[in-house]
Structure formats: structure tokens, C-alpha cells
Design an enzyme around this catalytic site. Structure first.
Site, PDB file in Angstrom:
ATOM      1  N   TYR A 147       0.874  -1.031  -0.011  1.00  0.00           N
ATOM      2  CA  TYR A 147       0.030   0.029   0.059  1.00  0.00           C
ATOM      3  C   TYR A 147       0.882   1.304  -0.212  1.00  0.00           C
ATOM      4  O   TYR A 147       0.426   2.198  -0.628  1.00  0.00           O
ATOM      5  CB  TYR A 147      -0.787  -0.231   1.216  1.00  0.00           C
ATOM      6  CG  TYR A 147      -2.077   1.226   1.289  1.00  0.00           C
ATOM      7  CD1 TYR A 147      -3.174   0.825   0.794  1.00  0.00           C
ATOM      8  CD2 TYR A 147      -1.746   2.339   1.990  1.00  0.00           C
ATOM      9  CE1 TYR A 147      -4.161   1.941   0.934  1.00  0.00           C
ATOM     10  CE2 TYR A 147      -2.687   3.172   1.994  1.00  0.00           C
ATOM     11  CZ  TYR A 147      -3.868   3.022   1.618  1.00  0.00           C
ATOM     12  OH  TYR A 147      -4.953   3.962   1.723  1.00  0.00           O
ATOM     13  N   LYS A 151       0.908   3.935  -2.952  1.00  0.00           N
ATOM     14  CA  LYS A 151       0.346   5.378  -2.650  1.00  0.00           C
ATOM     15  C   LYS A 151       1.452   6.284  -2.874  1.00  0.00           C
ATOM     16  O   LYS A 151       1.084   7.504  -3.364  1.00  0.00           O
ATOM     17  CB  LYS A 151      -0.133   5.629  -1.030  1.00  0.00           C
ATOM     18  CG  LYS A 151      -1.422   4.860  -1.167  1.00  0.00           C
ATOM     19  CD  LYS A 151      -2.699   5.456  -1.866  1.00  0.00           C
ATOM     20  CE  LYS A 151      -3.763   4.857  -1.367  1.00  0.00           C
ATOM     21  NZ  LYS A 151      -5.191   5.513  -2.090  1.00  0.00           N
TER      22      LYS A 151
HETATM   23  N1  CAA Z   1       6.353  -0.856  14.373  1.00  0.00           N
HETATM   24  C1  CAA Z   1       7.323  -1.382  14.854  1.00  0.00           C
HETATM   25  N2  CAA Z   1       6.738  -2.676  15.264  1.00  0.00           N
HETATM   26  C2  CAA Z   1       5.512  -3.058  15.232  1.00  0.00           C
HETATM   27  C3  CAA Z   1       4.506  -2.028  14.658  1.00  0.00           C
HETATM   28  C4  CAA Z   1       4.926  -0.614  14.425  1.00  0.00           C
HETATM   29  N3  CAA Z   1       4.326   0.074  13.712  1.00  0.00           N
HETATM   30  N4  CAA Z   1       3.266  -2.696  14.628  1.00  0.00           N
HETATM   31  C5  CAA Z   1       3.622  -3.790  14.919  1.00  0.00           C
HETATM   32  N5  CAA Z   1       4.936  -3.965  15.360  1.00  0.00           N
HETATM   33  C6  CAA Z   1       5.312  -5.152  15.955  1.00  0.00           C
HETATM   34  C7  CAA Z   1       4.495  -5.749  16.849  1.00  0.00           C
HETATM   35  O1  CAA Z   1       4.601  -5.186  18.237  1.00  0.00           O
HETATM   36  C8  CAA Z   1       4.762  -7.209  16.906  1.00  0.00           C
HETATM   37  O2  CAA Z   1       5.950  -7.594  17.638  1.00  0.00           O
HETATM   38  P1  CAA Z   1       6.160  -8.427  18.838  1.00  0.00           P
HETATM   39  O3  CAA Z   1       5.699  -9.835  18.289  1.00  0.00           O
HETATM   40  O4  CAA Z   1       7.395  -8.546  19.206  1.00  0.00           O
HETATM   41  O5  CAA Z   1       5.148  -8.225  19.943  1.00  0.00           O
HETATM   42  C9  CAA Z   1       5.033  -7.476  15.556  1.00  0.00           C
HETATM   43  O6  CAA Z   1       5.543  -6.177  15.061  1.00  0.00           O
HETATM   44  C10 CAA Z   1       3.895  -8.248  15.096  1.00  0.00           C
HETATM   45  O7  CAA Z   1       3.037  -7.394  15.155  1.00  0.00           O
HETATM   46  P2  CAA Z   1       1.280  -7.998  14.840  1.00  0.00           P
HETATM   47  O8  CAA Z   1       1.275  -8.725  15.952  1.00  0.00           O
HETATM   48  O9  CAA Z   1       0.541  -6.751  14.833  1.00  0.00           O
HETATM   49  O10 CAA Z   1       1.692  -8.879  13.631  1.00  0.00           O
HETATM   50  P3  CAA Z   1       0.567  -9.224  12.704  1.00  0.00           P
HETATM   51  O11 CAA Z   1       1.118 -10.071  11.514  1.00  0.00           O
HETATM   52  O12 CAA Z   1      -0.656  -9.833  13.528  1.00  0.00           O
HETATM   53  O13 CAA Z   1      -0.282  -7.936  11.838  1.00  0.00           O
HETATM   54  C11 CAA Z   1      -0.350  -6.081  10.724  1.00  0.00           C
HETATM   55  C12 CAA Z   1       0.706  -7.033  11.307  1.00  0.00           C
HETATM   56  C13 CAA Z   1      -1.302  -6.600   9.854  1.00  0.00           C
HETATM   57  C14 CAA Z   1       0.566  -5.334   9.915  1.00  0.00           C
HETATM   58  C15 CAA Z   1      -1.051  -5.258  12.002  1.00  0.00           C
HETATM   59  O14 CAA Z   1       0.011  -4.836  12.830  1.00  0.00           O
HETATM   60  C16 CAA Z   1      -1.805  -4.181  11.421  1.00  0.00           C
HETATM   61  O15 CAA Z   1      -2.931  -4.311  10.938  1.00  0.00           O
HETATM   62  N6  CAA Z   1      -1.265  -2.791  11.290  1.00  0.00           N
HETATM   63  C17 CAA Z   1      -2.059  -1.850  11.033  1.00  0.00           C
HETATM   64  C18 CAA Z   1      -1.596  -1.387   9.667  1.00  0.00           C
HETATM   65  C19 CAA Z   1      -2.029  -0.067   9.120  1.00  0.00           C
HETATM   66  O16 CAA Z   1      -1.849   1.063   9.784  1.00  0.00           O
HETATM   67  N7  CAA Z   1      -2.809  -0.060   8.078  1.00  0.00           N
HETATM   68  C20 CAA Z   1      -3.543   1.217   7.768  1.00  0.00           C
HETATM   69  C21 CAA Z   1      -4.829   0.731   7.038  1.00  0.00           C
HETATM   70  S1  CAA Z   1      -5.812   2.209   6.820  1.00  0.00           S
HETATM   71  C22 CAA Z   1      -5.088   2.947   5.541  1.00  0.00           C
HETATM   72  O17 CAA Z   1      -4.126   2.475   4.985  1.00  0.00           O
HETATM   73  C23 CAA Z   1      -5.765   4.142   5.096  1.00  0.00           C
HETATM   74  C24 CAA Z   1      -4.727   5.213   4.918  1.00  0.00           C
HETATM   75  O18 CAA Z   1      -4.547   5.531   3.847  1.00  0.00           O
HETATM   76  C25 CAA Z   1      -4.333   5.804   6.354  1.00  0.00           C
END
Ligand code: CAA
Length: 240
Positions: A147, A151
């Protein structure tokens, strides 16, 4: 004659708000959508704005869809490339399909729509192309290499096409929304979203209408000297 505007992904979320805003500006508005027929029907019932179904990630479908709109409604003067999907996941978990789907729809859709609509804008020496980018294309986002790349590509596409359109009176701009209270953002896990909102200086998610008013301004006659720019609407989350 009222300008004809098309908003891709226009039946829900930010796109719906953009349709309503442009119609409020006196334009003849058409929405495009790809999948959710029930939402499209509800949108048209509520607003009276027609919704045309095709996948903007498909080049031929987009050329045919825009030709149909031109025939049934009128040649398209304003394009808002809003359609977009997410397939979030860390690189290690992201499939090749997650990568290509997001690039094809989010970025390829802008190319396909521009190919379909730019010739008329050039010929009449007036046009507006407004591409919806993202804060995550500017700043990157964990779990969004697809994404963020798409973008970010939109921002480059905008600046390149702006240079080509300028001498024809066609402006090309981008809006980079932050986190807006739409279904797409609601799909972010709650604990993750809480942390994101905590980093927004304004202290809340944005509203779709706040993006739509920006689009209206860029689409207006007053926007004629603005081209190749990116308007960030993100509550101060990323100052770029
Ligand atoms: N920075 C650093 N580390 C991070 C992090 C970040 N931002 N986010 C997660 N982590 C770490 C977690 O702490 C975790 O570490 P530990 O295992 O040591 O605890 C590890 O990464 C795995 O994280 P998750 O358990 O969340 O992993 P997952 O595989 O279940 O999910 C993900 C990963 C799908 C990316 C989930 O974190 C997520 O959905 N994040 C949000 C992504 C986001 O912001 N999307 C925006 C959608 S809306 C949009 O896109 C519109 C727009 O234009 C703004």
C-alpha cells in the site's frame, strides 16, 4: 453546462463524501465501484447519483466504462482517483498476490483512468485529476509495503502528469489523507489503531467530509494555478 466528475470507489467512505461535495458544487457526478452491489444501490437510492461498476485495475474495463459514462452522461471533465484496497501484512507474510493486487488497483487504476479521460481534457483545454494518496505513502507504515509503495507511486504519478497537463489547462494534484473514520481504518486491529490515534496531534480520526472539501477546492475554477501539489489532511500526524 455543468462539469462531469467521476469518483472511483465513489459509493462508500471517502469516495461517497467526495461525490456529495462535488455535487454540492454544481457538478454532474458519477460514481464508479467494483464490488459491493448492495452498497452501490443504497448509495444511488440515497443520493440519486448513478453508480457504474467496473474494476479500475483492469485497463480495458476502465476504457470501456469511461466511454459508457461519456456516452450516457457526458465527457468526463474531473477525475477523482479514490478507489483503493488494503492487503496489510508484514513482508514475510505478504503474498505476491497481495502485492500485485494493491499495485494494480491503487496505482494502476490512476493510470487507467487518466488514459481514458486525459484526451478529452487536453482537447477542451480544461481538466482536473485528483488522486487520493495517503500519509502512508509519504511516511511508510509497518505492514504496508504494498500500500505504501502504491500510494507513494501515486504521488510521483501526480507530479509527472501535472507537468504534461499544465499546457492544456489540466491540473493534476494529490490529497494525502491521514487516518479517516472509514471502514478501511475500522479494519485495523483496535489495539493498533489506538496507538496510531495517540500519535495524531489533533487527537482524533479525520472525517470523510474533511477530505472531500479539499477535493472540491482542487476541482474548482479557483484551483487552476495549483498543480503537481499534495495536500496533506492528516490532523498533523505527518508534516511533509
Ligand atoms: N512498528 C514497529 N513494530 C511494530 C509495529 C510498528 N508500527 N506494529 C507492530 N509491530 C510489531 C509488534 O509489536 C509485534 O512485535 P512482537 O511480536 O515483538 O510483539 C510484531 O510487530 C508483529 O505485530 P502484529 O502482532 O500486529 O503482527 P500481525 O502479523 O498480526 O499484524 C499488521 C501485522 C497486519 C501489519 C498489523 O499490525 C496491522 O494491521 N497494522 C496496521 C497497519 C495499518 O496502519 N494499516 C492502515 C490501514 S488504513 C489505510 O491504509 C488508510 C490510509 O491511507 C491511512
Amino acid at each position: 453546462m455543468a462539469r462531469v466528475a467521476i469518483v472511483t470507489g465513489g459509493t462508500r467512505g471517502i469516495g461517497k463524501a467526495i461525490c456529495e461535495s462535488l455535487r454540492g458544487d454544481g457538478m454532474t457526478v458519477v460514481a464508479n465501484y467494483a464490488g459491493n452491489d448492495a452498497a452501490a444501490r443504497a448509495f444511488t437510492d440515497a443520493t440519486g447519483i448513478p453508480a457504474y461498476k467496473w474494476n479500475v485495475g483492469d485497463h480495458e474495463e476502465t476504457l470501456a466504462g469511461c466511454a459508457k459514462v461519456a456516452e450516457e452522461v457526458g465527457p468526463i471533465d474531473v477525475v477523482v482517483n479514490n478507489a483503493g484496497i488494503t492487503r496489510d501484512g508484514t513482508l514475510l507474510k505478504m503474498s505476491y498476490e497481495d502485492w500485485t493486487d494493491v499495485l494494480r488497483i491503487n496505482l494502476g487504476g490512476c493510470f487507467n483512468m487518466a488514459k481514458a479521460c486525459f484526451p478529452h481534457m487536453r482537447d477542451q483545454k480544461w481538466g482536473r485529476i485528483i488522486n487520493i494518496g495517503s500519509i502512508n505513502g509519504q511516511a511508510g507504515q509497518y505492514g504496508q509495503v504494498n500500500y505504501a509503495a502504491a500510494k507513494s507511486g501515486i504521488h510521483g504519478f501526480t507530479k509527472a502528469l501535472a507537468q504534461e497537463g499544465a499546457r492544456f489547462g489540466v491540473t493534476v494534484n494529490a490529497i494525502a489523507p491521514g487516518y479517516i473514520d472509514t471502514d478501511m481504518v475500522a479494519a485495523v486491529p483496535e489495539n493498533v489503531l489506538e496507538k496510531i490515534v495517540a500519535r495524531i496531534p489533533v487527537g482524533r480520526l479525520g472525517h470523510a467530509g474533511e477530505i472531500a472539501r479539499g477535493v472540491s477546492f482542487l476541482a474548482s475554477e479557483d484551483g487552476g494555478f495549483i498543480t503537481g501539489s499534495t495536500l496533506s489532511i492528516n490532523g498533523g500526524q505527518h508534516m511533509y
